[in-house]
Design a protein around this motif. Structure first.
Motif, mmCIF file in Angstrom:
data_model
loop_
_atom_site.group_PDB
_atom_site.id
_atom_site.type_symbol
_atom_site.label_atom_id
_atom_site.label_comp_id
_atom_site.label_asym_id
_atom_site.label_seq_id
_atom_site.Cartn_x
_atom_site.Cartn_y
_atom_site.Cartn_z
ATOM 1 N N ALA A 19 -6.903 3.238 2.899
ATOM 2 C CA ALA A 19 -6.703 1.827 2.594
ATOM 3 C C ALA A 19 -5.882 1.153 3.695
ATOM 4 O O ALA A 19 -6.219 0.052 4.143
ATOM 5 N N ILE A 20 -4.830 1.809 4.145
ATOM 6 C CA ILE A 20 -3.997 1.226 5.198
ATOM 7 C C ILE A 20 -4.820 0.999 6.466
ATOM 8 O O ILE A 20 -4.728 -0.056 7.108
ATOM 9 N N TYR A 65 -6.960 -2.064 5.899
ATOM 10 C CA TYR A 65 -6.168 -3.292 5.956
ATOM 11 C C TYR A 65 -5.821 -3.635 7.411
ATOM 12 O O TYR A 65 -5.888 -4.801 7.814
ATOM 13 N N ASN A 102 -1.952 6.495 0.969
ATOM 14 C CA ASN A 102 -3.297 5.925 0.888
ATOM 15 C C ASN A 102 -3.735 5.482 2.285
ATOM 16 O O ASN A 102 -3.958 4.305 2.554
ATOM 17 N N ALA A 146 0.851 -1.194 0.000
ATOM 18 C CA ALA A 146 0.000 0.000 0.000
ATOM 19 C C ALA A 146 0.883 1.240 0.000
ATOM 20 O O ALA A 146 1.847 1.325 0.764
#
Length: 175
Positions: free
Chosen positions: A132-133, A136, A129, A125
């Protein structure tokens, strides 16, 4: 009833996957490739690899593809327990509606059915971002390392690529 249905992606759906990836890349910029760097051969290649021992799933609303996730095996037998090269793309119109999380949950369920057994899933990643991290990490991925200065953003800045992994306990308890 869910607003979308998750089901396996087929090679014949490559044109729809390409359109999705181009839309996602033009939107948030979370994908590594720009829209003009993607073509049908690129999509057919990653779908073929994922379908040959990994996983590829789409989130569909009717005939419209809302999102796609895929991961594949990386090679020699010593890595047969690993799914890697993971990419997830969600149409900008569907972002923030649970599509990405649902795709990951479906990926985990599909990976649990693979043989040889999958005990590790990994992804990369871009450090910028953050959304998104956070997703996750909420799903159980941990940061395994940083590749400093690996990603050049469209505006010319360099960012780290963040390596992340998820360990899944093997049957019998050992990871």
């Amino acid at each position: 009833m869910s607003a979308f249905e998750i089901r396996p992606t087929e090679a014949s759906q490559a044109p729809a996957v390409l359109a999705l990836y181009r839309a996602a890349a033009a939107g948030s910029g979370g994908l590594a490739r720009r829209p003009d760097e993607m073509d049908l051969a690129y999509v057919e290649g990653f779908l073929a690899k994922a379908l040959a021992g990994g996983v590829s799933l789409g989130a569909w609303r009717g005939e419209a593809l809302c999102g796609e996730i895929h991961a594949s095996r990386i090679g020699p037998d010593q890595f047969a327990h690993v799914l890697s090269d993971l990419t997830v793309a969600v149409d900008p119109a569907w972002q923030g509606q649970g599509v990405g999380r649902a795709l990951f949950q479906a990926l985990f369920a599909a990976a649990a059915q693979l043989s040889p057994q999958v005990t590790r899933i990994e992804l990369m990643a871009r450090e910028g971002n953050g959304g998104a991290i956070r997703l996750y990490q909420a799903l159980g991925f941990v940061v395994d390392g940083r590749f400093e200065g690996r990603v050049r953003t469209p505006d010319g800045r360099l960012e780290a690529d963040i390596a992340m992994g998820l360990l899944i306990p093997a049957a019998g308890g050992a990871a």
